[in-house]
Design an enzyme around this catalytic site. Structure first.
Site, PDB file in Angstrom:
ATOM      1  CD  GLU A 286      -1.392   4.801   1.130  1.00 27.49           C
ATOM      2  OE1 GLU A 286      -1.500   5.646   2.047  1.00 27.49           O
ATOM      3  OE2 GLU A 286      -2.134   4.635  -0.341  1.00 27.49           O
TER       4      GLU A 286
ATOM      5  CE  LYS B 200      -3.426  10.762   2.906  1.00 25.93           C
ATOM      6  NZ  LYS B 200      -3.948   8.967   2.741  1.00 25.93           N
TER       7      LYS B 200
ATOM      8  CB  CYS C 196      -3.488   7.532  -0.633  1.00 24.93           C
ATOM      9  SG  CYS C 196      -4.808   6.752  -1.416  1.00 24.93           S
TER      10      CYS C 196
END
Length: 507
Positions: free
Chosen positions: A264, A327, A382
């Site tokens: 990430e 995300k 994440c």
């Protein structure tokens, strides 16, 4: 001396014992057989709560809150590192923030303990307690964007009830852990009934693991997972950022593979402002080596005529247009500032991001291979792999079959803490629920490859710079959990709670 004066210290010591048991329970999750060890510890918790003579809702809530505080202060102390050590927030404010979050999470545990106040028969009370815990954990994972971190289910990847996960999801592990820990406590009173319950739950959970709901598809993928091990404090240093660009670009181009993944925000810079020619050079490498490359960077999107940043995974495939995944499930205060809290960020000068959300139904990443079918991968960034229900919904609703899970993570924010191990267990739980292998590319660890049964097949040591090379077998098919979601376990829990309420009214 009055009765009140003699009883209060005694109850205070009991609450301290309950809090210490909560802390012990959180610590047990980090052990190799933590899922097994937590069950008898929970039995001790129920024993202490009963010894505390809970005769009121208030008493149940206070006792449950003490338990939750002990559990979450230990389990979430790594947040202090992100706020103080990395974020530069004052130590007192950072500690207070951890305590405040632990208190909030502890209140959920307090509510889940309310069935201990009921006067139903002990056989039914254990089922009602387990059902209450399932409902509260589900709410904890959804309300205010949700924070289901440190649930009992994740420790079950090293416990007896993991094989049931592909059918009913992680919440069934929560149900069984609570119920069986209660039945252990009842062995002295009703040895035969409780013994049958304990043995049956464990044996049946192990037996359902015989069924495989997904199967291998295609030839194994060659993958390269790059772990850069760059300190979070360097993210704002121009020279360090340039070094990071050079490292990841060189590591990607060093060797061809079917799939190459960075962590990430490995390129911690807006995509449109990256060094000239960088993306094109990666596209050229992809075309010439027939490699698929997935990199983490800062994306840009236009919303309401204002350009906003996103936490993005950019996919580069041979002779194909680029792919992007933004995300969707953002971290409150970490990746977006909730409405009404901008004053807090401004007052304390906290370095927090405010990203735009990606759509929840984004297509999977297609991994191209010469003369073979495309392998489709569902990406999480994440924190997103905490939410099993959301991932199951994405896979179920995908227009293309999903064969692989990819998680891109940067946990440098949390230093040398238990956070990487906790998230690894969450990724293992996601593989169990979906019956799909997972690959995890992280900045500081734990970079790993997981099988469809959640088993860790390969990993890199934490806080080292390196590349994990491995062959990963893709899978096809849907588990019952992916097809049904949490509906079956929630329905059963609601039914048992209604039954418990009816029995309570008759007493």
């Amino acid at each position: 001396m009055s009765d009140r004066q003699t009883v209060s210290p005694f109850r205070g010591s009991r609450l301290l014992i309950i809090a210490l048991l909560g802390a012990l329970l959180a610590g047990a999750a980090e052990l190799p057989f933590g899922g097994w060890i937590q069950i008898p510890i929970l039995s001790l918790v129920w024993w202490q709560l009963q010894k505390n003579h809970i005769h009121s809702i208030k008493g149940s809530l206070i006792s449950g809150l003490s338990f939750g505080l002990g559990y979450f202060v230990i389990g979430l102390w790594w947040i202090y590192i992100s706020l103080h050590d990395v974020g530069g927030m004052h130590a007192i404010i950072s500690a207070a923030a951890v305590l405040l979050l632990a208190t909030g999470m502890g209140l959920f545990f307090a509510c889940a303990c309310l069935p201990l106040y009921l006067k139903t028969a002990s056989r039914l009370r254990g089922l009602v307690l387990a059902s209450s815990w399932v409902i509260v954990e589900y709410i904890r994972g959804t309300i205010f964007t949700g924070f289901p971190w440190m649930g009992f289910a994740e420790a079950q990847v090293n416990g007896p009830f993991a094989p049931a996960t592909p059918i009913f999801g992680g919440l069934v592990c929560t149900f069984l852990v609570i119920w069986i820990s209660w039945e252990i406590l009842q062995l002295k009173k009703q040895a035969r009934f409780s013994g049958i319950c304990i043995i049956s739950a464990i044996v049946l959970s192990q037996l359902v693991g015989i069924w495989a709901f997904t199967k291998p598809t295609g030839e194994p993928l060659s993958i390269r997972l790059i772990q850069g091990n760059f300190e979070q404090s360097l993210k704002f240093n121009p020279q360090a950022i340039q070094e990071q660009f050079i490292f990841y670009t060189a590591a990607i181009k060093k060797q061809a593979a079917d799939l190459i993944i960075t962590p990430e925000t490995a390129y911690p810079w807006p995509q449109n402002n990256l060094p000239s020619g960088l993306i094109q050079s990666l596209q050229d490498f992809s075309n010439h080596s027939f490699s698929n490359v997935l990199i983490g960077l800062i994306g840009e999107t236009s919303q309401s005529q204002d350009s906003q940043y996103t936490n993005r995974a950019l996919g580069i495939s041979p002779n194909m247009p680029s792919y992007q995944y933004d995300k969707s499930h953002l971290v409150p205060f970490g990746e977006f500032i909730p409405p009404g809290f901008h004053w807090f960020v401004n007052a304390f000068n906290v370095p927090m991001s405010d990203f735009a959300r990606g759509k929840p139904d984004q297509a999977p990443f297609g991994i191209q291979r010469a003369q073979q079918e495309t392998i489709n991968a569902a990406i999480t960034i994440c924190y997103e792999d905490v939410f099993g229900g959301e991932l199951a919904t994405r896979i179920r609703g995908s227009s293309k079959p999903v064969n692989l899970l990819i998680n891109m993570t940067n946990l440098a924010w949390f230093g040398d803490s238990q956070a990487p191990g906790q998230q690894l267990r969450l990724s293992q739980l996601r593989s169990l629920e979906t019956g799909l292998p997972s690959v995890r590319a992280t900045n500081t660890g734990i970079t790993a490859v997981l099988g469809p049964n959640g088993q860790v097949l390969a990993e890199l040591p934490k806080f080292t710079q390196g590349v994990l090379e491995f062959k990963v077998q893709a899978y096809s098919g849907l588990t019952p959990y992916v097809m049904w979601g949490n509906a079956p376990i929630l329905g059963l829990s609601c039914l048992l709670l209604v039954l418990g309420a009816i029995r309570q009214r008759r007493i």
